[in-house]
Design an enzyme around this catalytic site. Structure first.
Site: not given
Ligand code: F6R
Length: 240
Positions: A66, A134, A136, A141
């Site tokens: 992403d 959440d 995701h 989301e």
């Molecule tokens: C990042 C991504 C997100 C993260 C998620 C957890 O490329 O796709 O889904 O993996 O938000 O983020 P952290 O690892 O910072 O807790």
């Protein structure tokens, strides 16, 4: 789904080993990378192994999950910038073979071509995922259709809050992102997911024990034939 409960240091080594084993078996492997805090230790291990000559990424291709809409690749908070600094500049992968979705210019065009690009090189052999509080995965989301491919999405307020720690103020966090879809992720041949900390416990409970529902995007992983979930005790605490 396989579950491994261990310390962060150990999971960093184990997940890095999964990538290294894949590349040793298939030197031109297609690697799926994520940003955020969760994969950083894995990337450190990959850099170390590459510098020691244990593994070479010179024939690999990579795809990131992403990118924020509105941040160019040279913006320090963009995911392209993050990946260049956290991994790509430190290993022998060819930069032109590293793909991160674009969130600027005619990004809708690139977004539509992203899944075809992945399929064109034979699909992702191994994908690393973090998980949002959440539930995701990538920026899919709650409420994202399970059959989604790469698309633009609005970030949930909880994600904007979680990610504001990396910006100087919450107002600077982009509100939209381009993300691989849930179907794009499910097409990866092998998936490893990393979760640490109590704020991931509810999402991990839903991932391992809950119903498969679009309200918890990660729950679709229950249907994937090759997923390993690496958790620390805190992230696993509600499952026990
Ligand atoms: C990042 C991504 C997100 C993260 C998620 C957890 O490329 O796709 O889904 O993996 O938000 O983020 P952290 O690892 O910072 O807790």
């Amino acid at each position: 789904m396989k579950v491994v409960i261990c310390s962060k240091e150990k999971m960093d080594r184990l997940v890095a080993k999964e990538f290294i084993d894949m590349v040793k078996k298939k030197p031109n492997a297609v690697l799926g990378f994520a940003t955020g805090t969760s994969p950083l230790g894995v990337y450190k291990n990959l850099i170390e192994a590459n510098k020691k000559g244990i593994v070479s990424f010179k024939d690999c291709t990579s795809f990131n999950l992403d990118e924020y809409v509105g941040l160019a690749g040279n913006h320090p908070q963009s995911y392209r910038y993050f990946m260049d600094h956290a991994l790509f500049d430190e290993i022998d992968i060819k930069k032109e073979n590293t793909y991160v979705p674009s969130g600027v210019g005619d990004y809708h065009k690139g977004m539509k071509e992203y899944d075809a690009l992945i399929k064109g090189v034979g699909g992702i052999d191994i994908q690393i995922l973090g998980i949002g509080s959440d539930g995701h995965i990538a920026f899919n989301e709650p409420g994202t259709p399970f059959d989604s491919y790469t698309h633009e999405t609005a970030l949930a307020p909880s994600t904007i809050k979680d990610n504001s720690r990396l910006f100087s103020s919450i107002d600077e966090v982009p509100t939209h992102a381009v993300t691989m879809g849930l179907k794009s992720i499910m097409e990866a041949k092998k998936i490893v997911l990393i979760a640490t900390g109590k704020n991931k416990a509810k999402a991990i409970y839903g991932l391992l024990k809950g119903p498969i529902t679009e309200e918890l995007p990660c729950s679709i992983l229950q249907k994937h034939p090759d997923v390993t979930v690496y958790c620390d005790e805190d992230a696993y605490s509600l499952v026990k």
